[in-house]
Structure formats: C-alpha cells, structure tokens
Motif scaffolding. Structure first.
Motif, PDB file in Angstrom:
ATOM      1  N   GLN A  28       1.860 -42.401  41.241  1.00  0.00           N
ATOM      2  CA  GLN A  28       0.395 -42.457  41.151  1.00  0.00           C
ATOM      3  C   GLN A  28      -0.192 -43.863  41.299  1.00  0.00           C
ATOM      4  O   GLN A  28      -1.110 -44.239  40.574  1.00  0.00           O
ATOM      5  N   THR A  33      -4.513 -42.805  48.601  1.00  0.00           N
ATOM      6  CA  THR A  33      -5.939 -42.498  48.503  1.00  0.00           C
ATOM      7  C   THR A  33      -6.779 -43.673  49.003  1.00  0.00           C
ATOM      8  O   THR A  33      -7.777 -43.489  49.704  1.00  0.00           O
ATOM      9  N   ASP A  41     -11.423 -35.237  48.969  1.00  0.00           N
ATOM     10  CA  ASP A  41     -11.818 -35.020  47.572  1.00  0.00           C
ATOM     11  C   ASP A  41     -11.532 -33.567  47.213  1.00  0.00           C
ATOM     12  O   ASP A  41     -12.259 -32.691  47.673  1.00  0.00           O
ATOM     13  N   PRO A  42     -10.501 -33.274  46.421  1.00  0.00           N
ATOM     14  CA  PRO A  42      -9.574 -34.180  45.744  1.00  0.00           C
ATOM     15  C   PRO A  42      -8.747 -35.014  46.721  1.00  0.00           C
ATOM     16  O   PRO A  42      -8.402 -34.555  47.795  1.00  0.00           O
ATOM     17  N   LEU A  46      -4.522 -37.348  43.941  1.00  0.00           N
ATOM     18  CA  LEU A  46      -4.887 -36.344  42.931  1.00  0.00           C
ATOM     19  C   LEU A  46      -4.205 -35.003  43.229  1.00  0.00           C
ATOM     20  O   LEU A  46      -3.731 -34.316  42.310  1.00  0.00           O
ATOM     21  N   HIS A  49      -0.836 -35.345  41.985  1.00  0.00           N
ATOM     22  CA  HIS A  49      -0.876 -35.327  40.520  1.00  0.00           C
ATOM     23  C   HIS A  49      -0.969 -33.884  40.002  1.00  0.00           C
ATOM     24  O   HIS A  49      -0.278 -33.503  39.050  1.00  0.00           O
TER      25      HIS A  49
END
Lengths: 129, 300
Positions: A28, A33, A41-42, A46, A49
């Motif tokens: 992460q 990103t 988005d996401p 993410l 994750h």
C-alpha cells in the motif's frame, strides 16, 4: 451488473491463480495510484486493499475497473513487483466471462466504427466485450 | 538506390493497412532509401492488439503465436535471420511480449504449439522500426543522410505507453525517461522539445467506451507540448496519433506526425503518397516550410 460471490476468499484465490499475482505482496505505498492517468475511483491501490481485506465482491463491482487503460504505469512503478493492471484485467474478465459486455455493440453505430482506428476497435473488444 | 537491400521481414497489423497507411508507406520508402527492404510476411492475421495481462489467458496468445510461426517460415525459406520488424506500438508490444512469455515459460509454448498443431521454435526477434534505425543503421549515419533543413522545426517526441512498457520485456528504452525518439529527432536536425507529457497515456482504447476522457487526456498532452514550444508532435503509435489528432482538432492547429513521415521529409523523399491529408490537422504548410539543403536542391 453485479457479481455476487458466496466465498470471497475462494474468489480471491482464483483471481490470484488467473492473474499470476500475489495480492498480499502489496504494501500500500500508493505509487500505482499516484501514477494512474485514469484517475480511477476507487484507485488501483484501494482496489488491491479491498482484496487484501477479503472484500472481493466490493472490488469486482467497482465501476472504476472499466476506466483502466492498461497503460501499465502502475505495474512498471510498483516496488513490490505487483501488477495492478493485471489484477484489474482479472476483475474485468470475471464480468466478461459471465457474458456481461461493458459496451453495447449496437449503440456504437456504423459511423463511429467506420471512423475508429482499427486497433482501438480490436483492443476495445478485447477489454470490454 | 543501394543494390544490395537487406531483406527485413515485416508485420503490418490492421491499422497500418487502413487508417495509418501513410505510416506504412513513409516507413517503406524511408527503408529503401536507407538500404533495407521491408518484406511483408506472406500470411498474417491480427495480433489481437492487446497482450493478455492475466497469465492464464492462453487464448490471447494464439494470434501472435501464429504470426511468429509465419515469420519463422518466411525466414527459413529465405535462409535469413529470424527478425521481425513492426511499426505499430500495439503490435510490437503484443508480439514481443508473446515471444518473451515463451522464453520465460517454455511450458506455455508447448501448450500453444499443441493447440495450434503447428510449431513455433522460439527463434524470432521482434524489433521496432526505431530500434532498427538506432541499432542497425545508427543515428550518426542517419544524420549524414539528411537532405532537408529541419533546424527551424520545434518537434516534441511523444512515446505513449506500449512502445516502452513493460521495460523488462521490451527493453527498448527507459519507460520514464526515454531517449530513442529524442535521439532520432536530433539526428534529423530538428529542435527537440523535451516535455513531461511524453510518456503520459493518451487514453488508448478507452475511446471505445469513454471518448470524452480520451479527449481530455490527449488535450492535456497537447497543451503541455504547446506550452513547451512544440510546433508538431511525432509518435510511433497509430492510436496515439489518432487520439491526439482528434483532440487537437478541437484545441488548436498542431499537426501530429508519424516519425517516419518526418523522416521521409528529412531524407528528401517524395511524400505525396504519405497521406498527410488524412490527418485532422493537415501538416502540409509545416512540411512546405522545410527546404532541401542547397547542395541537394541544386542537384535536383
């Protein structure tokens, strides 16, 4: 269209086998990103994750997976050798394997297709149909 | 024209035979002028346009494998090195990555060969036209063959994505700070406009689903190139050309050229067949500002 999965963990294992990626390798950092030109988005990090948390259904049903252009910036920059682009393509394929094309071929129109660049049509069909 | 042309097998792909005809024609004319002849392999099919990113998708490898098999056949019949030259970034990426996948995982090649009931032996080296210019012709030699003065032209090199990534598999150049197009333009004698957007994505195939997003991404690249002073952008990818060109038609008047179209001008070749008029932004006035050096214009 929604994909419903009874066993999230099994679905994530299947995704790892299909893509050849190890999702737990991601730590992460967010470089994927930061470099993503699609402003997903996401975001790619993410999505990964969510998968790390076992939330497969949420990840696979995220609309942003269709915004990925497979430019490979994320995969190239990942310091842990994870390919978010491959994981995202794996998620797309789950929809497509269920015969749920993301673009309606009939709505494209002959004129649009006639003016389109051939490689865009072919790769678009590969990614969205 | 040199007598002993080097025979280089060539894979065109779908777009080079239709929308990007000017790219193919200019590349072939330049090749002849530089001493090599691109020979289209006899039987070819679409490469699939995108390399399958998921490892288990072997079906996506069947199309490029067939092309590699045809190339081996072509070269065996002529007793020449199994080298395949490409122009389109998508084709280059797909074919080279397919070959790489087989070198990394011979088991995959065995499966594909069994499925196709043909044999790819794994001997083809896939190269991009730019690579041939750099590594075989040499940019130093190329600069000596320039017949047109381009010193007033401010040209921004645009690489896009699939020409460079993934670096581990393609190995053409650095994916973040590439130089191959810069060096090429330098050899032609242009002013090279180094701008940050040179490796940003133009939006690619997203044009099929979200054209507005593609126009926006391409617009940002064009704005940046303009701000840095570019008069024109050169690219190696027909989809980048198309996306940037369409976006520029809304934004301004900067022509988007294939690098081979500019090369043809630099070499002083006849460019009538190179389809400048098929671009949304016609580069003719820019091209007509490029005059041959005195010693060559006098000779004509």
């Amino acid at each position: 269209m929604q994909i419903n999965t009874e066993n999230n963990q099994a679905a994530i294992r299947d995704l790892e086998i299909a893509t050849g990626e190890t999702i737990s390798d991601c730590y992460q950092c967010g470089k994927c990103t930061a470099g993503c030109p699609a402003s997903m988005d996401p975001s790619p990090s993410l999505l990964i994750h969510l998968l790390k948390l076992g939330l497969f259904t949420k990840a696979v049903n995220s609309a942003s997976i269709w915004d990925c252009m497979a430019c490979l910036t994320c995969s190239e920059r990942c310091p842990k050798n994870v390919s978010p682009a491959a994981i995202i393509e794996g998620l797309k394929r789950i929809h497509l394997n269920n015969m749920e094309p993301e673009i309606n071929l009939n709505s494209l129109g002959q004129e649009f297709l006639a003016h389109s660049t051939q490689q865009a049509v072919v790769s678009g069909f590969r990614k969205f149909v | 024209m040199p007598e002993n042309m080097t025979h280089v097998p060539y894979y065109p792909g779908c777009t080079l035979k239709s929308k990007a005809l000017g790219y193919e024609r200019s590349a072939m004319d330049c090749a002849r002028s530089l001493g090599f002849e691109m020979h289209e392999i006899e039987k070819w099919n679409c490469c699939g346009a995108s390399f399958p990113l998921t490892k288990d998708n072997l079906m996506g490898l069947t199309a490029p494998t067939n092309i590699l098999i045809e190339t081996e056949q072509h070269c065996k019949e002529r007793d020449i090195d199994a080298k395949l030259i490409t122009l389109c970034s998508f084709c280059y990426n797909t074919l080279k990555r397919t070959d790489f996948a087989f070198r990394e995982e011979p088991g995959k090649l065995k499966t594909l060969n069994e499925f196709l009931n043909r044999e790819y032996k794994g001997n083809v080296t896939v190269i991009h036209y730019l690579e041939y210019l750099r590594d075989v012709i040499g940019f130093d030699n190329l600069s000596k063959m320039v017949k047109t003065d381009l010193s007033h032209l401010r040209v921004a090199p645009y690489y896009g994505c699939l020409l460079l990534k993934p670096q581990k598999e393609l190995g053409l150049d650095d994916p973040e700070e590439p130089v191959i197009l810069h060096d090429f333009l330098d050899a032609l004698g242009c002013q090279v406009i180094d701008f940050p957007g040179q490796v940003d994505c133009c939006g690619a195939y997203l044009i099929m689903r979200n054209p507005d997003k593609v126009l926006e991404l391409s617009h940002n690249i064009l704005e940046e190139a303009s701000e840095y002073g570019a008069q024109t952008i050169v690219t190696a990818c027909p989809l980048c050309q198309s996306n940037l060109d369409q976006s520029e038609a809304v934004r301004g008047e900067m022509p988007i050229l294939y690098f081979t179209q500019l090369l043809a001008v630099a070499l002083g070749l006849e460019t009538e067949q190179h389809q400048f008029e098929s671009h949304c932004i016609d580069p003719k006035s820019l091209i007509s500002s490029c005059k041959k050096f005195k010693e060559f214009s006098d000779a004509k």
